[in-house]
Structures are given as structure tokens and as C-alpha cells.
Motif scaffolding. Structure first.
Motif, PDB file in Angstrom:
ATOM      1  N   GLY A 294      47.466  46.829  51.953  1.00 48.72           N
ATOM      2  CA  GLY A 294      46.563  47.849  52.470  1.00 48.72           C
ATOM      3  C   GLY A 294      46.770  49.204  51.832  1.00 48.72           C
ATOM      4  N   LEU A 295      48.016  49.521  51.486  1.00 51.02           N
ATOM      5  CA  LEU A 295      48.306  50.798  50.832  1.00 51.02           C
ATOM      6  C   LEU A 295      47.934  50.771  49.355  1.00 51.02           C
ATOM      7  N   LEU A 296      48.273  49.684  48.675  1.00 46.39           N
ATOM      8  CA  LEU A 296      48.010  49.611  47.241  1.00 46.39           C
ATOM      9  C   LEU A 296      46.519  49.596  46.932  1.00 46.39           C
ATOM     10  N   ILE A 297      45.727  48.904  47.752  1.00 46.93           N
ATOM     11  CA  ILE A 297      44.294  48.833  47.476  1.00 46.93           C
ATOM     12  C   ILE A 297      43.649  50.207  47.665  1.00 46.93           C
ATOM     13  N   SER A 298      44.276  51.088  48.452  1.00 41.90           N
ATOM     14  CA  SER A 298      43.709  52.422  48.654  1.00 41.90           C
ATOM     15  C   SER A 298      43.762  53.264  47.387  1.00 41.90           C
ATOM     16  N   LEU A 299      44.502  52.814  46.384  1.00 43.85           N
ATOM     17  CA  LEU A 299      44.539  53.536  45.108  1.00 43.85           C
ATOM     18  C   LEU A 299      43.183  53.515  44.409  1.00 43.85           C
ATOM     19  N   THR A 300      42.277  52.681  44.884  1.00 44.96           N
ATOM     20  CA  THR A 300      40.902  52.724  44.372  1.00 44.96           C
ATOM     21  C   THR A 300      40.333  54.134  44.479  1.00 44.96           C
TER      22      THR A 300
ATOM     23  N   LEU B 219      51.270  43.329  42.059  1.00 42.24           N
ATOM     24  CA  LEU B 219      50.507  43.492  40.818  1.00 42.24           C
ATOM     25  C   LEU B 219      49.083  42.966  40.968  1.00 42.24           C
ATOM     26  N   LEU B 220      48.928  41.865  41.707  1.00 42.48           N
ATOM     27  CA  LEU B 220      47.580  41.332  41.940  1.00 42.48           C
ATOM     28  C   LEU B 220      46.729  42.313  42.751  1.00 42.48           C
ATOM     29  N   VAL B 221      47.333  42.937  43.760  1.00 37.85           N
ATOM     30  CA  VAL B 221      46.580  43.900  44.568  1.00 37.85           C
ATOM     31  C   VAL B 221      46.260  45.147  43.745  1.00 37.85           C
ATOM     32  N   LEU B 222      47.194  45.570  42.886  1.00 38.22           N
ATOM     33  CA  LEU B 222      46.911  46.696  41.996  1.00 38.22           C
ATOM     34  C   LEU B 222      45.753  46.356  41.053  1.00 38.22           C
ATOM     35  N   ALA B 223      45.740  45.127  40.557  1.00 38.72           N
ATOM     36  CA  ALA B 223      44.619  44.688  39.716  1.00 38.72           C
ATOM     37  C   ALA B 223      43.319  44.701  40.513  1.00 38.72           C
ATOM     38  N   ALA B 224      43.389  44.287  41.784  1.00 34.75           N
ATOM     39  CA  ALA B 224      42.195  44.325  42.641  1.00 34.75           C
ATOM     40  C   ALA B 224      41.685  45.751  42.803  1.00 34.75           C
TER      41      ALA B 224
ATOM     42  N   ALA C 124      33.553  39.142  43.891  1.00 38.23           N
ATOM     43  CA  ALA C 124      34.332  37.907  44.025  1.00 38.23           C
ATOM     44  C   ALA C 124      35.683  38.062  43.348  1.00 38.23           C
ATOM     45  N   ALA C 125      35.706  38.741  42.194  1.00 38.77           N
ATOM     46  CA  ALA C 125      36.973  38.965  41.494  1.00 38.77           C
ATOM     47  C   ALA C 125      37.905  39.837  42.329  1.00 38.77           C
ATOM     48  N   ILE C 126      37.340  40.857  42.982  1.00 36.78           N
ATOM     49  CA  ILE C 126      38.151  41.735  43.835  1.00 36.78           C
ATOM     50  C   ILE C 126      38.821  40.935  44.953  1.00 36.78           C
ATOM     51  N   LEU C 127      38.020  40.161  45.681  1.00 33.43           N
ATOM     52  CA  LEU C 127      38.555  39.427  46.823  1.00 33.43           C
ATOM     53  C   LEU C 127      39.513  38.322  46.395  1.00 33.43           C
ATOM     54  N   ALA C 128      39.273  37.725  45.220  1.00 31.27           N
ATOM     55  CA  ALA C 128      40.194  36.704  44.728  1.00 31.27           C
ATOM     56  C   ALA C 128      41.563  37.323  44.443  1.00 31.27           C
ATOM     57  N   LEU C 129      41.570  38.460  43.743  1.00 30.71           N
ATOM     58  CA  LEU C 129      42.832  39.136  43.427  1.00 30.71           C
ATOM     59  C   LEU C 129      43.507  39.664  44.695  1.00 30.71           C
ATOM     60  N   GLU C 130      42.707  40.257  45.576  1.00 35.99           N
ATOM     61  CA  GLU C 130      43.237  40.855  46.801  1.00 35.99           C
ATOM     62  C   GLU C 130      43.840  39.795  47.719  1.00 35.99           C
ATOM     63  N   THR C 131      43.125  38.696  47.914  1.00 38.54           N
ATOM     64  CA  THR C 131      43.604  37.652  48.827  1.00 38.54           C
ATOM     65  C   THR C 131      44.800  36.919  48.243  1.00 38.54           C
ATOM     66  N   ALA C 132      44.772  36.644  46.929  1.00 36.43           N
ATOM     67  CA  ALA C 132      45.933  36.019  46.293  1.00 36.43           C
ATOM     68  C   ALA C 132      47.129  36.958  46.338  1.00 36.43           C
ATOM     69  N   GLY C 133      46.871  38.255  46.190  1.00 36.01           N
ATOM     70  CA  GLY C 133      47.961  39.224  46.227  1.00 36.01           C
ATOM     71  C   GLY C 133      48.603  39.322  47.588  1.00 36.01           C
ATOM     72  N   VAL C 134      47.780  39.389  48.657  1.00 33.86           N
ATOM     73  CA  VAL C 134      48.342  39.539  49.990  1.00 33.86           C
ATOM     74  C   VAL C 134      49.117  38.290  50.409  1.00 33.86           C
ATOM     75  N   ALA C 135      48.826  37.157  49.768  1.00 31.22           N
ATOM     76  CA  ALA C 135      49.584  35.940  50.056  1.00 31.22           C
ATOM     77  C   ALA C 135      51.019  36.042  49.547  1.00 31.22           C
ATOM     78  N   HIS C 136      51.271  36.963  48.604  1.00 31.14           N
ATOM     79  CA  HIS C 136      52.595  37.071  47.990  1.00 31.14           C
ATOM     80  C   HIS C 136      53.211  38.456  48.142  1.00 31.14           C
ATOM     81  N   THR C 137      52.639  39.276  49.008  1.00 31.87           N
ATOM     82  CA  THR C 137      53.252  40.551  49.355  1.00 31.87           C
ATOM     83  C   THR C 137      52.973  40.803  50.828  1.00 31.87           C
ATOM     84  N   SER C 138      53.399  41.927  51.348  1.00 29.46           N
ATOM     85  CA  SER C 138      53.165  42.213  52.762  1.00 29.46           C
ATOM     86  C   SER C 138      51.763  42.774  52.959  1.00 29.46           C
ATOM     87  N   ALA C 139      51.238  42.603  54.162  1.00 30.88           N
ATOM     88  CA  ALA C 139      49.938  43.186  54.497  1.00 30.88           C
ATOM     89  C   ALA C 139      50.000  44.708  54.400  1.00 30.88           C
TER      90      ALA C 139
END
Length: 321
Positions: free
Chosen positions: A98-104, A152-157, A79-94
Motif C-alpha cells: 500500500g505504501l509502495l504503490i503510492s509512489l505513483t 520490486l513487483l509493487v514498485l514496477a506496478a 491488467a499489467a498493473i493488477l498482475a504486478l500488484e497482486t503478484a507483489g502483495v503475495a510476496h510482501t506485506s500488505a
């Protein structure tokens, strides 16, 4: 010939998983333009949980106490992942999301090596450094700049997802847990968490959602969660771990394609170089980590390594969706 056709079918299914995950960022971004993040996640989780409960009912099986405990914990981290990811994509480009989350892909082995005190070879850290350089270029736009709030939110995700994936391996190694059960528990936990968070806004938002919005929600729930989970579990048992990882690792490529082709987004020259660096370095890092792991562990068959694809052994990072 039949075996060849079967292999192509498995590859097509895994590639389909990567496609739906890659396109999910643009779909989520469109939804956050018309509804709050908590509402989007509450409805997505509700549709996902309802579908998985139906699947469980069809198999006539229920989670046991151990699966419930593990599922609740992993449900909170997911839930924390999706909250950060969805909030992040609302304030950056798709595309960026998609690229930043691949840093996982590079964060997870780093976390696992620190946890087990079994350090990775130097080339892996070179790949990780190049990935960080790629991030800097990706968010630079027309000039060097710090990552924006959404980035930053997506990086946190990505960091939380790496923790989530590591926990999966630690909590389920050597245990006969069923992926379907644990995933269903996670979906129910997410429904409860975001349902409570979104409760004040749901009555006013639901009437405002269009048929297209409900279609996007159904896509996120049924394609990106239910289909992707079940398809991945089916396919990964019928191929090698390395081939599955390669095919599903194309997720950021599809995220870029969706953002540029369907979302009317754009990449400047520095951002394009950064995107290429992120994709190349994550592939390189995955290959280095895979060879390192193969040297320090005994060879396993595909069925043994992925006997319970999402929750047994070491899963591809993308499966923590």
C-alpha cells in the motif's frame, strides 16, 4: 445547512473510496494464499465486468468505436498493473504494498513532465528523493537491505500505473468519452486476459474456494472497483480537485492501518520512519505539482477540471485501479 451536509457527504464518499482501496492489499494477499494470482484476477475481473455491464445496460448506452479502441489499450495497461500488484502483495506485506504503490503520485508528474518537456520545480525532486529514501527504510526491516521480490513487483506496478495514468490524459484530453464505457471495456479486456491465463487452474480451484474467499473476491470487485469508480465519479464532480486528491490520498494510511490492525503485520523503527517519509513526501510532491500546474494553466472550475472524473483532464493517480 443543507450545503454543509452535502459537503460532508461528498467528503465521506471520497474517504470511503480511499478506505476500500487501502484495505484491498490485505484482502488480495489473503486470496493469493489460497489461489493463484491469475485465478484471483480472473474472478475479480469477471465479477467487475458483469457488474459494469449491468450498469451500462441500465443506462441504455454502449461504448462507441473510439471508446472501444481506447478502452482496449488502457485495459491492457490496467491488467499489467493488477498482475504486478497482486503478484507483489503475495510476496510482501500488505503494508509495504500500500505504501509502495503510492509512489505513483510522484512517478506520474515526472513522466508527464518528461513527455511534455515542462520540468517541475526543484522542491518536487527533493520530495521524490525523500520518497526513495523512505522506500529504502521501509524495506530495511532490522537492517539495511535491498527490496525483496514482492517489493520490486509493487514498485514496477507503480511505474506502470504512472504510465497508465499518463496515457489516460493523453488519449482522452478534449474528447467526450464516458468513464463508465471505458472502464467497462477495460474490465472485459482484463476478464479475457486473465480468464485465458487461469483457464487450466480454474476447474480445480473453484471448488476449493470458501464462502469467505468469495466474499473477498466480491469485495475487490464490487467495493474496490465498481463502487469506488462510481462513487469517485459522483463525488469528484461536487468538490474541488485539491480536496478530492487530499482525501483519496489517504489510501496508504488505510493500507498501513489494515496491515497492522487486521493482518498482524508489524513495522520496525526504520520501517516506520520510511513509511512516514513516503506518506509525507508524496503529499508534499502532490502539493508542489498542483501549485506548479496552477501557475502554468488557466484556472478551471471543479466541474470543468473533472467533467469526466477518471478519464478527462488529470485524474488522481489512485483512480487507475
Amino acid at each position: 445547512m443543507s450545503k454543509l451536509r452535502g459537503a460532508y457527504a461528498v467528503d465521506a464518499v471520497l474517504l470511503g473510496v480511499a478506505v476500500v482501496w487501502g484495505t484491498s492489499y490485505l484482502v488480495a494477499k489473503d486470496l493469493t494464499a489460497v489461489a493463484a494470482v491469475s485465478v484471483v484476477l480472473a474472478l475479480r475481473y469477471l465479477l467487475t465486468a458483469a457488474s459494469l455491464v449491468v450498469v451500462c445496460a441500465g443506462t441504455r448506452s454502449l461504448p462507441d468505436r473510439r471508446e472501444l479502441r481506447v478502452g482496449v489499450l488502457l485495459g491492457c495497461t490496467q491488467a499489467a498493473i493488477l498482475a504486478l500488484e497482486t503478484a507483489g502483495v503475495a510476496h510482501t506485506s500488505a503494508t509495504n504494498a500500500g505504501l509502495l504503490i503510492s509512489l505513483t503520485v510522484v512517478c506520474t508528474p515526472l513522466l508527464e513532465s518528461a513527455w511534455s518537456r515542462s520540468w517541475l520545480p526543484a522542491p518536487f525532486f527533493v520530495a521524490a528523493t525523500l520518497a526513495v529514501v523512505g522506500v529504502g527504510l521501509l524495506v530495511s526491516a532490522d537492517g539495511l537491505a535491498a527490496p525483496g521480490g514482492g517489493d520490486l513487483l509493487v514498485l514496477a506496478a507503480a511505474g506502470v500505473r504512472a504510465t497508465h495514468v499518463t496515457l489516460i490524459g493523453r488519449l482522452t484530453a478534449g474528447r467526450a468519452y464516458r468513464s463508465l464505457h471505458i472502464t467497462t471495456v477495460q474490465a472485459v479486456v482484463g476478464t479475457a486476459v486473465f480468464g485465458l491465463a487461469a483457464a487450466p487452474q480454474l476447474p480445480g480451484t473453484l471448488p476449493e474456494l470458501s464462502a469467505a474467499d468469495w466474499g473477498r473476491l466480491a469485495y475487490l470487485a464490487l467495493a474496490c472497483s465498481v463502487f469506488a469508480f462510481l462513487a469517485q465519479t459522483w463525488a469528484i464532480r461536487r468538490t474541488s480537485a485539491s480536496r478530492a486528491s487530499l482525501l483519496m490520498g489517504t489510501e496508504p494510511v488505510w493500507a498501513v492501518a489494515a496491515g497492522l490492525g487486521l493482518g498482524d503485520e508489524r513495522l520496525t523503527a526504520p520501517s516506520a520512519v520510511g513509511a512516514a517519509l513516503i506518506v509525507a513526501s508524496t503529499y508534499w510532491g502532490r502539493a508542489v505539482e498542483g501549485r506548479h500546474r496552477a501557475r502554468i494553466t488557466e484556472p478551471e472550475t471543479p466541474d470543468a477540471a473533472f467533467a469526466d472524473a477518471d478519464y478527462g483532464g488529470r485524474e488522481p493517480a489512485q483512480s487507475a485501479r
